[in-house]
Design an enzyme around this catalytic site. Structure first.
Site, PDB file in Angstrom:
ATOM      1  N   ALA A  57       4.596 -10.284  -8.115  1.00 55.84           N
ATOM      2  CA  ALA A  57       3.770 -11.207  -7.312  1.00 55.84           C
ATOM      3  C   ALA A  57       2.373 -10.607  -7.246  1.00 55.84           C
ATOM      4  O   ALA A  57       2.214  -9.406  -6.958  1.00 55.84           O
ATOM      5  CB  ALA A  57       4.359 -11.375  -5.920  1.00 55.84           C
ATOM      6  N   ALA A  59      -1.472  -9.673  -6.185  1.00 49.14           N
ATOM      7  CA  ALA A  59      -2.376  -9.502  -5.044  1.00 49.14           C
ATOM      8  C   ALA A  59      -3.785  -9.922  -5.487  1.00 49.14           C
ATOM      9  O   ALA A  59      -4.143  -9.769  -6.653  1.00 49.14           O
ATOM     10  CB  ALA A  59      -2.374  -8.046  -4.596  1.00 49.14           C
ATOM     11  N   VAL A  83       4.206  -5.446  -7.194  1.00 46.98           N
ATOM     12  CA  VAL A  83       2.898  -6.037  -6.914  1.00 46.98           C
ATOM     13  C   VAL A  83       2.036  -5.991  -8.172  1.00 46.98           C
ATOM     14  O   VAL A  83       1.845  -4.931  -8.774  1.00 46.98           O
ATOM     15  CB  VAL A  83       2.183  -5.294  -5.763  1.00 46.98           C
ATOM     16  CG1 VAL A  83       0.892  -6.031  -5.406  1.00 46.98           C
ATOM     17  CG2 VAL A  83       3.092  -5.193  -4.551  1.00 46.98           C
ATOM     18  N   LYS A  84       1.557  -7.170  -8.552  1.00 45.12           N
ATOM     19  CA  LYS A  84       0.681  -7.259  -9.720  1.00 45.12           C
ATOM     20  C   LYS A  84      -0.751  -7.030  -9.269  1.00 45.12           C
ATOM     21  O   LYS A  84      -1.230  -7.687  -8.331  1.00 45.12           O
ATOM     22  CB  LYS A  84       0.783  -8.654 -10.308  1.00 45.12           C
ATOM     23  CG  LYS A  84       1.348  -8.701 -11.694  1.00 45.12           C
ATOM     24  CD  LYS A  84       1.392 -10.143 -12.119  1.00 45.12           C
ATOM     25  CE  LYS A  84       1.594 -10.258 -13.574  1.00 45.12           C
ATOM     26  NZ  LYS A  84       1.537 -11.659 -13.990  1.00 45.12           N
ATOM     27  N   ILE A  85      -1.421  -6.112  -9.962  1.00 46.51           N
ATOM     28  CA  ILE A  85      -2.803  -5.786  -9.602  1.00 46.51           C
ATOM     29  C   ILE A  85      -3.640  -5.751 -10.878  1.00 46.51           C
ATOM     30  O   ILE A  85      -3.290  -5.036 -11.828  1.00 46.51           O
ATOM     31  CB  ILE A  85      -2.866  -4.426  -8.861  1.00 46.51           C
ATOM     32  CG1 ILE A  85      -2.137  -4.547  -7.511  1.00 46.51           C
ATOM     33  CG2 ILE A  85      -4.291  -3.955  -8.679  1.00 46.51           C
ATOM     34  CD1 ILE A  85      -2.152  -3.280  -6.660  1.00 46.51           C
TER      35      ILE A  85
END
Ligand code: E4P
Length: 225
Positions: A57, A59, A83-85
């Site tokens: 998902a 950010a 968390v995708k950054i």
């Protein structure tokens, strides 16, 4: 090479999960909007109830403290959430802090082997080279996948390479040949991997011949004792 589904559509995820070949899901804001939007947490929780594997998902905060806070919040939604950054100065600094806390990060928007190396050095669990978007601008995107895999292998870096932005079934084959740990595929590509016209005509012919053979058996003379 594992396969993730690259979508936020719960219907597509449900259909793919039934086939038993999907071990994770990647989403991004564009896929979330395409799937109809709504509350991102609710969408991700619904996905996590279907697929027992990493669910990425993304950010969207654009400064380090805000990004770290947002990433912690997203990671707290479910133990499988990654968390995708996006990679840049903000993303790298946030990821190096988050990795020390044990937050799993999928570093995204990777377009070079050097970006992949930097992401691995700050402790990203996954790095996602975008193959199709590089192909779109006349470069060979799969080279980045192959280079990242080679570098991670040579230096025993634990980050896993997710071949992303895949546009056709050949990309999946090429990602596997390049040694990608994971390919994340849109539902349409997964179906295109599965189907072959010769399989369809082969099934039709076997069914027709089975019916013919069954008819022949019924016509056989009976040999009563
Ligand atoms: C997945 O992690 C990526 O966000 C996705 O594959 C990007 O695909 P696109 O280049 O087709 O938007």
């Amino acid at each position: 090479m594992r396969l993730f589904l690259d979508t936020a559509s719960v219907d597509e995820i449900r259909a793919a999960a039934k086939l038993g070949v999907i071990s994770g899901v990647t989403t991004n804001p564009s896929l979330w909007a395409k799937a109809g939007g709504g509350n991102y947490r609710d969408v991700v929780m619904e996905i996590a109830a279907i697929v027992d594997g990493p669910i990425s998902a993304e950010a969207t905060s654009r400064e380090v403290d805000g990004l770290v806070e947002e990433a912690r919040r997203i990671a707290s939604w479910h133990p499988n959430v990654v968390v995708k950054i996006p990679i840049d100065e903000v993303g790298l600094e946030a990821t190096s802090r988050l990795a020390k806390e044990g937050v799993k990060v999928n570093m995204t928007l990777i377009f070079s082997a050097n970006q992949a190396l930097l992401a691995a050095h700050v402790g990203a669990t996954y790095v996602s080279p975008f193959v199709g978007r590089l192909d779109d601008v006349g470069q060979d995107g799969m080279i980045v996948v192959a280079e990242a895999v080679e570098i991670f292998d040579r230096y025993h870096l634990p980050a896993q390479v997710i071949a992303a932005s895949l546009r056709h079934p050949r990309h999946v084959t090429q990602a596997a040949q390049a040694g990608a740990h994971i390919a994340t595929v849109p539902y349409a590509i997964l179906m295109a991997m599965l189907r072959h016209p010769l399989t369809d005509t082969g099934i039709e012919r076997f069914l027709a011949d089975a019916a013919k053979a069954e008819g022949q058996r019924l016509l056989e003379p009976r040999h009563d004792p």
